[in-house]
Design a protein around this motif. Structure first.
Motif, PDB file in Angstrom:
ATOM      1  N   LEU A 345       0.793  -1.221   0.000  1.00 20.19           N
ATOM      2  CA  LEU A 345       0.000   0.000   0.000  1.00 20.19           C
ATOM      3  C   LEU A 345       0.829   1.276   0.000  1.00 20.19           C
ATOM      4  O   LEU A 345       1.731   1.454   0.816  1.00 20.19           O
ATOM      5  CB  LEU A 345      -0.919   0.028   1.223  1.00 20.19           C
ATOM      6  CG  LEU A 345      -1.756   1.312   1.376  1.00 20.19           C
ATOM      7  CD1 LEU A 345      -2.829   1.405   0.300  1.00 20.19           C
ATOM      8  CD2 LEU A 345      -2.351   1.385   2.765  1.00 20.19           C
ATOM      9  N   CYS A 346       0.495   2.174  -0.918  1.00 15.72           N
ATOM     10  CA  CYS A 346       1.088   3.502  -0.974  1.00 15.72           C
ATOM     11  C   CYS A 346      -0.032   4.535  -1.015  1.00 15.72           C
ATOM     12  O   CYS A 346      -1.003   4.376  -1.763  1.00 15.72           O
ATOM     13  CB  CYS A 346       1.944   3.687  -2.231  1.00 15.72           C
ATOM     14  SG  CYS A 346       3.401   2.627  -2.329  1.00 15.72           S
ATOM     15  N   ASP A 370      -7.147  -0.205  -4.264  1.00 19.05           N
ATOM     16  CA  ASP A 370      -6.659  -0.344  -2.895  1.00 19.05           C
ATOM     17  C   ASP A 370      -7.841  -0.331  -1.927  1.00 19.05           C
ATOM     18  O   ASP A 370      -8.745   0.509  -2.038  1.00 19.05           O
ATOM     19  CB  ASP A 370      -5.709   0.806  -2.538  1.00 19.05           C
ATOM     20  CG  ASP A 370      -4.322   0.624  -3.107  1.00 19.05           C
ATOM     21  OD1 ASP A 370      -3.846  -0.523  -3.160  1.00 19.05           O
ATOM     22  OD2 ASP A 370      -3.697   1.639  -3.492  1.00 19.05           O
ATOM     23  N   GLU A 371      -7.808  -1.234  -0.977  1.00 17.60           N
ATOM     24  CA  GLU A 371      -8.834  -1.287   0.068  1.00 17.60           C
ATOM     25  C   GLU A 371      -8.145  -1.092   1.415  1.00 17.60           C
ATOM     26  O   GLU A 371      -7.170  -1.789   1.718  1.00 17.60           O
ATOM     27  CB  GLU A 371      -9.538  -2.638   0.050  1.00 17.60           C
ATOM     28  CG  GLU A 371     -10.222  -2.972  -1.269  1.00 17.60           C
ATOM     29  CD  GLU A 371     -10.750  -4.385  -1.289  1.00 17.60           C
ATOM     30  OE1 GLU A 371     -11.821  -4.629  -0.687  1.00 17.60           O
ATOM     31  OE2 GLU A 371     -10.077  -5.256  -1.876  1.00 17.60           O
ATOM     32  N   ALA A 392      -4.769  -3.353   5.000  1.00 21.13           N
ATOM     33  CA  ALA A 392      -4.772  -3.042   3.567  1.00 21.13           C
ATOM     34  C   ALA A 392      -4.750  -4.308   2.736  1.00 21.13           C
ATOM     35  O   ALA A 392      -4.176  -5.333   3.125  1.00 21.13           O
ATOM     36  CB  ALA A 392      -3.551  -2.185   3.222  1.00 21.13           C
ATOM     37  N   ARG A 393      -5.378  -4.236   1.573  1.00 20.86           N
ATOM     38  CA  ARG A 393      -5.201  -5.245   0.540  1.00 20.86           C
ATOM     39  C   ARG A 393      -5.416  -4.559  -0.800  1.00 20.86           C
ATOM     40  O   ARG A 393      -6.031  -3.503  -0.891  1.00 20.86           O
ATOM     41  CB  ARG A 393      -6.142  -6.440   0.713  1.00 20.86           C
ATOM     42  CG  ARG A 393      -7.595  -6.186   0.383  1.00 20.86           C
ATOM     43  CD  ARG A 393      -8.423  -7.471   0.515  1.00 20.86           C
ATOM     44  NE  ARG A 393      -9.785  -7.246   0.055  1.00 20.86           N
ATOM     45  CZ  ARG A 393     -10.752  -8.158   0.108  1.00 20.86           C
ATOM     46  NH1 ARG A 393     -10.493  -9.368   0.598  1.00 20.86           N
ATOM     47  NH2 ARG A 393     -11.970  -7.887  -0.341  1.00 20.86           N
ATOM     48  N   TYR A 418      -3.833  -7.195   4.976  1.00 17.51           N
ATOM     49  CA  TYR A 418      -2.552  -7.174   5.673  1.00 17.51           C
ATOM     50  C   TYR A 418      -2.647  -6.274   6.896  1.00 17.51           C
ATOM     51  O   TYR A 418      -3.079  -5.122   6.794  1.00 17.51           O
ATOM     52  CB  TYR A 418      -1.451  -6.669   4.736  1.00 17.51           C
ATOM     53  CG  TYR A 418      -0.140  -6.398   5.428  1.00 17.51           C
ATOM     54  CD1 TYR A 418       0.560  -7.433   6.033  1.00 17.51           C
ATOM     55  CD2 TYR A 418       0.393  -5.114   5.476  1.00 17.51           C
ATOM     56  CE1 TYR A 418       1.765  -7.194   6.675  1.00 17.51           C
ATOM     57  CE2 TYR A 418       1.589  -4.858   6.116  1.00 17.51           C
ATOM     58  CZ  TYR A 418       2.272  -5.908   6.715  1.00 17.51           C
ATOM     59  OH  TYR A 418       3.454  -5.656   7.360  1.00 17.51           O
ATOM     60  N   ARG A 419      -2.260  -6.812   8.047  1.00 22.28           N
ATOM     61  CA  ARG A 419      -2.237  -6.027   9.285  1.00 22.28           C
ATOM     62  C   ARG A 419      -0.909  -5.257   9.322  1.00 22.28           C
ATOM     63  O   ARG A 419       0.147  -5.827   9.590  1.00 22.28           O
ATOM     64  CB  ARG A 419      -2.336  -6.949  10.496  1.00 22.28           C
ATOM     65  CG  ARG A 419      -3.558  -7.865  10.499  1.00 22.28           C
ATOM     66  CD  ARG A 419      -3.558  -8.705  11.769  1.00 22.28           C
ATOM     67  NE  ARG A 419      -4.481  -9.825  11.688  1.00 22.28           N
ATOM     68  CZ  ARG A 419      -5.762  -9.759  12.052  1.00 22.28           C
ATOM     69  NH1 ARG A 419      -6.257  -8.616  12.494  1.00 22.28           N
ATOM     70  NH2 ARG A 419      -6.543 -10.829  11.965  1.00 22.28           N
TER      71      ARG A 419
END
Length: 559
Positions: A345-346, A370-371, A392-393, A418-419
């Motif tokens: 994630l960016c 992006d979520e 994020a995923r 992703y934590r």
């Protein structure tokens, strides 16, 4: 997909392809397309060389053939530890070409980190400098080769002061082959792993982050769009090129994709970078807050023409408001705040964002796919304004670390988020604000230092009974590292320089060495018997927190 790597679920992978995020484009094709379009134009500047696009592609193919002829093949892992020069690009793209996977390493890494990376990845090769800033990396390479059974091929870029005529360490300058002879280069699967980035690390040593051709070519495309990157841009690589920030946000790879020019700086100081900005008419660069503070100071007395700058990206550590407000007036360019993780994630601020958004937030995700979620300790999603953990995923966020099934079980939700371990909140407008880290990491000038790792090395030193590492605020680096020690009975207290020498002898990287040293009679404990780091931090600020209990104030041995 390479063994021990976690693929995206089939339904999401299909959606990312259907919606055009993944285009079946490899990094090798990215360079080939750029070479075909921009031919003689300068692609890379550094180490006394100017390399055109067509020349770069030709050199990459010859280097790839040379690696192939020396036994590096499809699927092999190769640790790459090189400074900011065109050779980093040449080596990585050559390895991509033969289907080998570079494992990125930082020039600051030493025995502990390099051994770990070679063992974890099963590396068969290691590309390193010879002598760099007084450190003999070639000698390190020989030590690691004697300890890691898989490691067979050593390549040295530059001088090799410890080499002998009988030693099979190969100068990179001799790695050259004819791409038209020998085995053909493999046909690459864009959905497979291209290379490995390193985690910032809340564990003692970095984990490996597999990045695929599909996900990384999309990341640089999306990041380039968010930065409005074009073939007219000149990107200055100031931070280590092995950082995701420098390599692909949009960074080196994004600039090559756009047809711009990449200029490499040996270090990020204004004395080095300002003349390069003036001479090469640099338009975009990416730095951490501590570097931009140096630049703001340098702008007061250096007279180089910086008028070509249009965007300065700042990320990797918290940018304080008072520093952010100085950037645009001083450099007459746009500030772009960036939050990014090697895992994926960016988020970027944009040129058309209101000033307050740019000054106070890290912007919005670079991809519409992006979520992100902000959740509490029970995993419940929180409304805008409330602080929780960032999840994020998306099409360029990993699904699992390499060879880490137990950690992956904790690091990802059941539905693939992703934590991150970052504490964050969303504004009412949907912009992200990073508030800190959940776990015990010190962010020192953009470098992430695992307190647990440093504590382990401290605890192993003779004369140390107990150790704790805590951050102390610093106006320049954001945070510095303080070692809090309890001496063993009968032992003498060390001064900081002595402690640093002992830690260096254990092979610890320079940026992980403590900046401050204090001794205590005992470490404060929580009700569960764990070291109370909040109490320690308060003590170091000159406070005496009630929850710390009765313990003797620290004796500062920083010297």
């Amino acid at each position: 997909m390479l063994e021990h790597c976690v693929p995206w679920p089939a339904d999401r992978a299909e959606r990312y392809r259907r919606d055009g995020y993944w285009r079946g484009e490899s990094l090798v094709r990215l360079l080939a397309d750029a070479a075909r379009t921009h031919g003689p134009k300068t692609a890379l500047v550094g180490a006394g060389r100017r390399i055109g696009y067509a020349e770069l592609e030709q050199e990459v193919r010859r280097l790839a053939a040379g690696f192939r002829d020396r036994g590096i093949g499809d699927g092999d892992r190769v640790v790459v530890q090189l400074p900011n020069t065109p050779d980093f690009v040449r080596v990585c793209f050559a390895l991509f070409t033969i289907g080998a996977r570079p494992v990125f390493s930082l020039p600051a890494h030493r025995d502990v980190e390099i051994r770990h990376l070679c063992e974890l990845s099963g590396a068969v090769g290691y590309v390193s400098p010879g002598l760099l800033r007084g450190f003999d990396h070639a000698a390190l390479a020989r030590r690691i080769r004697s300890e890691v059974p898989t490691l067979r091929h050593l390549f040295v870029c530059g001088d090799d002061p410890s080499g002998t005529a009988d030693d099979p360490v190969v100068p990179l300058s001799e790695v050259d082959g004819d791409p038209e002879t020998g085995d053909p280069f493999p046909v690459l699967d864009p959905s497979d792993v291209a290379f490995f980035l390193l985690s910032g690390g809340t564990t003692a040593l970095p984990k490996l982050i597999p990045r695929t051709h599909d996900d990384y070519t999309y990341q640089v495309r999306a990041a380039g769009s968010a930065t409005a990157l074009t073939e007219r841009d000149v990107y200055l690589a100031t931070l280590p090129v092995a950082f995701n920030f420098t390599w692909g946000c949009p960074g080196v790879v994004g600039t090559l994709r756009a047809g711009g020019t990449v200029v490499f700086a040996e270090d990020p100081t204004p004395e080095t970078c300002f003349p390069l900005i003036a001479a090469e008419r640099v338009t975009v660069t990416s730095v951490v807050p501590s570097v931009v503070q140096l630049w703001l100071e340098g702008a007061e007395w250096l007279t180089d023409d910086l008028s070509s700058l249009r965007t300065v990206q700042i990320g990797s550590a918290k940018l304080h408001r008072n520093i952010a407000e100085q950037i645009e007036p001083t450099f007459d360019c746009r500030l772009q705040q960036v939050f990014g993780m090697a895992e994926g994630l960016c988020t970027f601020t944009r040129d058309d964002d209101p000033a307050e958004t740019v000054l106070a937030t890290q912007g919005r995700p670079i991809s519409p796919a992006d979520e992100i979620r902000i959740v509490d300790e029970e995993g419940k999603e929180l409304p805008a304004g409330e602080i929780g953990e960032l999840l994020a995923r998306g099409p360029y966020t990993l699904q699992g670390y390499y060879r880490a099934p137990e950690h992956n079980a904790r690091a990802f939700t059941d539905d693939g988020f992703y934590r991150s371990g970052d504490l964050a909140r969303l504004t009412d407008n949907g912009d992200l604000v990073i508030e800190g880290r959940i776990k015990d990491v010190i962010i020192r000038g953009g470098d992430k230092v695992s307190a647990a790792e440093v504590e382990g090395h401290l605890q192993a030193l003779e004369g140390v009974a107990r150790a704790a590492v805590v951050p102390v605020p610093d106006d320049f680096l954001g945070e510095r590292t303080c070692a809090c020690l309890v001496r063993a009975e009968g032992a003498e207290e060390m001064l900081l320089p002595e402690l640093k020498r002992a830690m260096q002898a254990r092979g610890l990287a320079e940026y992980k060495l403590p900046d401050r040293l204090v001794y205590l009679e005992e470490l404060p404990l929580t009700g569960l018997g764990k070291t109370d780091k909040k109490a320690l931090a308060a003590l170091l600020r000159g406070e005496t927190p009630a929850e710390a209990g009765a313990f003797v104030p620290a004796r500062d041995r920083t010297g």
